[in-house]
Design a protein around this motif. Sequence first.
Motif, PDB file in Angstrom:
ATOM      1  N   ASP A 118       0.797  -1.113  -0.057  1.00  0.00           N
ATOM      2  CA  ASP A 118      -0.179  -0.148  -0.141  1.00  0.00           C
ATOM      3  C   ASP A 118       0.864   1.216   0.125  1.00  0.00           C
ATOM      4  O   ASP A 118       1.930   1.184   0.494  1.00  0.00           O
ATOM      5  N   ASP A 119       0.532   2.313  -0.642  1.00  0.00           N
ATOM      6  CA  ASP A 119       1.013   3.483  -0.764  1.00  0.00           C
ATOM      7  C   ASP A 119       1.335   4.041   0.618  1.00  0.00           C
ATOM      8  O   ASP A 119       0.768   4.325   1.498  1.00  0.00           O
ATOM      9  N   CYS A 120       2.499   4.363   0.554  1.00  0.00           N
ATOM     10  CA  CYS A 120       3.170   5.157   1.730  1.00  0.00           C
ATOM     11  C   CYS A 120       4.196   6.149   1.533  1.00  0.00           C
ATOM     12  O   CYS A 120       5.012   6.631   2.180  1.00  0.00           O
ATOM     13  N   ASP A 122       5.279  10.313   1.123  1.00  0.00           N
ATOM     14  CA  ASP A 122       4.999  11.040   2.271  1.00  0.00           C
ATOM     15  C   ASP A 122       4.268  12.104   1.779  1.00  0.00           C
ATOM     16  O   ASP A 122       4.705  12.922   0.805  1.00  0.00           O
TER      17      ASP A 122
ATOM     18  N   ARG B  84       0.849  10.559  11.203  1.00  0.00           N
ATOM     19  CA  ARG B  84       2.062   9.941  10.406  1.00  0.00           C
ATOM     20  C   ARG B  84       2.162   8.498  10.520  1.00  0.00           C
ATOM     21  O   ARG B  84       2.278   7.733   9.595  1.00  0.00           O
ATOM     22  N   THR B  86      -0.204   6.447  11.429  1.00  0.00           N
ATOM     23  CA  THR B  86      -1.518   5.656  11.029  1.00  0.00           C
ATOM     24  C   THR B  86      -2.031   5.836   9.580  1.00  0.00           C
ATOM     25  O   THR B  86      -1.598   5.215   8.695  1.00  0.00           O
ATOM     26  N   LYS B  87      -2.390   7.145   9.481  1.00  0.00           N
ATOM     27  CA  LYS B  87      -3.114   7.328   8.082  1.00  0.00           C
ATOM     28  C   LYS B  87      -2.037   7.519   6.890  1.00  0.00           C
ATOM     29  O   LYS B  87      -2.303   6.853   6.065  1.00  0.00           O
ATOM     30  N   GLN B  88      -1.039   8.123   7.203  1.00  0.00           N
ATOM     31  CA  GLN B  88       0.193   8.305   6.126  1.00  0.00           C
ATOM     32  C   GLN B  88       1.211   7.137   6.073  1.00  0.00           C
ATOM     33  O   GLN B  88       1.890   7.195   5.145  1.00  0.00           O
ATOM     34  N   ASN B  89       1.087   6.228   6.822  1.00  0.00           N
ATOM     35  CA  ASN B  89       2.184   5.339   6.848  1.00  0.00           C
ATOM     36  C   ASN B  89       3.549   5.870   6.841  1.00  0.00           C
ATOM     37  O   ASN B  89       4.511   4.949   6.266  1.00  0.00           O
ATOM     38  N   THR B  90       3.723   6.774   7.389  1.00  0.00           N
ATOM     39  CA  THR B  90       5.176   7.371   7.239  1.00  0.00           C
ATOM     40  C   THR B  90       5.929   6.628   7.938  1.00  0.00           C
ATOM     41  O   THR B  90       7.181   6.603   7.638  1.00  0.00           O
ATOM     42  N   ARG B  92       5.888   3.650   8.844  1.00  0.00           N
ATOM     43  CA  ARG B  92       6.260   2.528   8.085  1.00  0.00           C
ATOM     44  C   ARG B  92       7.207   2.596   7.124  1.00  0.00           C
ATOM     45  O   ARG B  92       8.129   1.538   6.860  1.00  0.00           O
ATOM     46  N   SER B  93       7.148   3.633   6.606  1.00  0.00           N
ATOM     47  CA  SER B  93       7.999   3.702   5.012  1.00  0.00           C
ATOM     48  C   SER B  93       9.432   4.457   5.788  1.00  0.00           C
ATOM     49  O   SER B  93      10.446   3.796   5.121  1.00  0.00           O
TER      50      SER B  93
END
Lengths: 335, 253
Positions: A118-120, A122, B84, B86-90, B92-93
């Motif tokens: 899934d898209d992550c 920034d 960051r 939860t919603k944005q998965n920051t 995780r990335s």
Amino acid sequence: MRKFRVVLGPSPVHFPDDTALRVRGSKVTVGVAMEPYLAVDGLSKSYDGVPAVRGLSFTISPAETYGLLGPNGAGKSTTISCLYGLVRPDAGRALIGGLDVRTELRRIKALAGIVPQDDCLDPDLSVEENLWVYGHYFGIESGEVRRRADELLRFVELADHRKKKVPELSGGMRRRLLIGRALINQPKLLILDEPTTGLDPQARHLVWSRLRELKRRGVTMLLTTHYMDEAQMLCDRLAIMDHGRMSVESTPRELIDRHVGASVVELHAPPPGAARPFSEAGIETHEFEDIVYLFPRDQTPDVLRKLSETGVAFASRPANLEDVFLKIVGRGLRD
Amino acid sequence: MIDARYVARVWRRNAVVWTKYWLGSFVGTVGEPLLYLFLLGYGMERLIKEVEGMSYSRFIAPGLILTASMYDATFECTYASFTRMTKQNTYRSIISTPVNLSEVVAGDILWATTRGVISAVLVSALLALLGLLDSPTLIFMPLLALLCGALFGSLAMVATGLARDYDFFTYFFTLVVSPMFLFSGIFFPLEGMSGWAVALAESLPMTWMVRMSRVLAYGRMDPAFFGDIVKSILSILVLFILSVRLIERRLIR
Ligand SMILES: Nc1ncnc2c1ncn2[C@@H]1O[C@H](COP(=O)(O)OP(=O)(O)O)[C@@H](O)[C@H]1O
Ligand SMILES: [Mg+2]
């Protein structure tokens, strides 16, 4: 093709399928050993007691592209997540470039590129800033990261959109940016979780062409997909997994030959019993909804002749990986 | 386990994003304490001639400096970090790169602390310009804001580790942050209150912060000063470790 190489001395990684010949009583081990770049051995993971991956093992040689195929919930993403520390396996181990995931995670992450399912991206940053900031996480200094970003933006055809904000990008652009971002550290291993799911045909073809280019450059790749054409085109070898286990593993060609044969004959809405003479003649048949599939192998001309005499609507076509997949995984829906 | 270079990279990401909206961020953080100072201070001075031998505005000024830091750090590590995470998965990335999760958490807290320090500097400079505060020890206020930002950033990060959704922060603000703001000695002296009230106030880290800020703002030593510093540092350590545990439990299965 697998690369074999003669190793003098202890081979750097030992796995059950290593064909190492040990000379008893001697310190020197002489053997023909495949040196996998990535090796997963007995990997298991349960979520709250529900198994997601059960004793999975596979290896990937340097510069090889390896596919993990399977229906939704087969455990593909879980397997991949174990390789970069997002999921801690309950059992088993994984080595990447000779480094153990449990103890050398930082070094592994430094040499891998990850394109998650899934898209992550920034969303607070522009396209180019996404690459710069991601590069900084790897400790690449500013001048170098900008140089690489320029190159990657051209590579994934986003150079004209570099100032755009992430929320303004289309699905295909986002996926290309994710791939570009995963390349900023010039990874030796690229891990892609469903890289083309949800993309339109143009975007898929662009992604495929870039992945083939990376393959030519010698990047080792592990990808999951449930598009069989994608797997057939990109993967040197692949595994079909279901319920957390590996069902089969080989080259696409060999899997087709072994499980289906060269061609498939489809009977369209045949009258009841139309396939019985063929199955009685030892031909493998599969019935699903209103289609009967015949895998006649060397009896193809025979079968086609008989069918044209009966007047049943049919079509004959070359077998593909999808036939193998559906035969092995079954045709029932998975949600 | 934590390498400062990696923490700095996460900090830098937040700084890059902040440069896009920095001007707007001052409206709330600096504007709010000044509202309290002028409106509450002015209104109350008609009723209260003197508190502890000084004007009411001068009495509340030191606490308002750190109020800015507390709210900045708290907002940053609740709503912003939660988004960051939860919603944005920051998060995780970032942890797909060589940065570890504990470093991501530390980077966010360090950024929240930075915001807290910037606000404290601005507010104390304004108060000095207005002539409300004039002790040379005011120079050390950024150091205190550092403690304050780190403490409330870590506390907010614990809330983020526990939060299931944004509603959780409504409770956190109403039940934890607001009492901290109102009952930490900023607006009225705690001396002379009944035993349980003092004990309650003493359990709130903001009480220690306000007491320390008066030391620096008036240049007047307090016997509790060094104890407060030690308590603050220990709280930061405990809260930080707890927040890392909670967030690891959420993100790493
Ligand atoms: N974070 C999670 N918590 C609980 N269950 C999960 C989690 N992630 C995956 N699962 C479950 O584990 C199984 C395998 O999922 P996954 O690895 O995502 O499969 P795939 O990628 O092949 O679709 C599924 O049954 C899924 O519901
Ligand atoms: Mg998946």
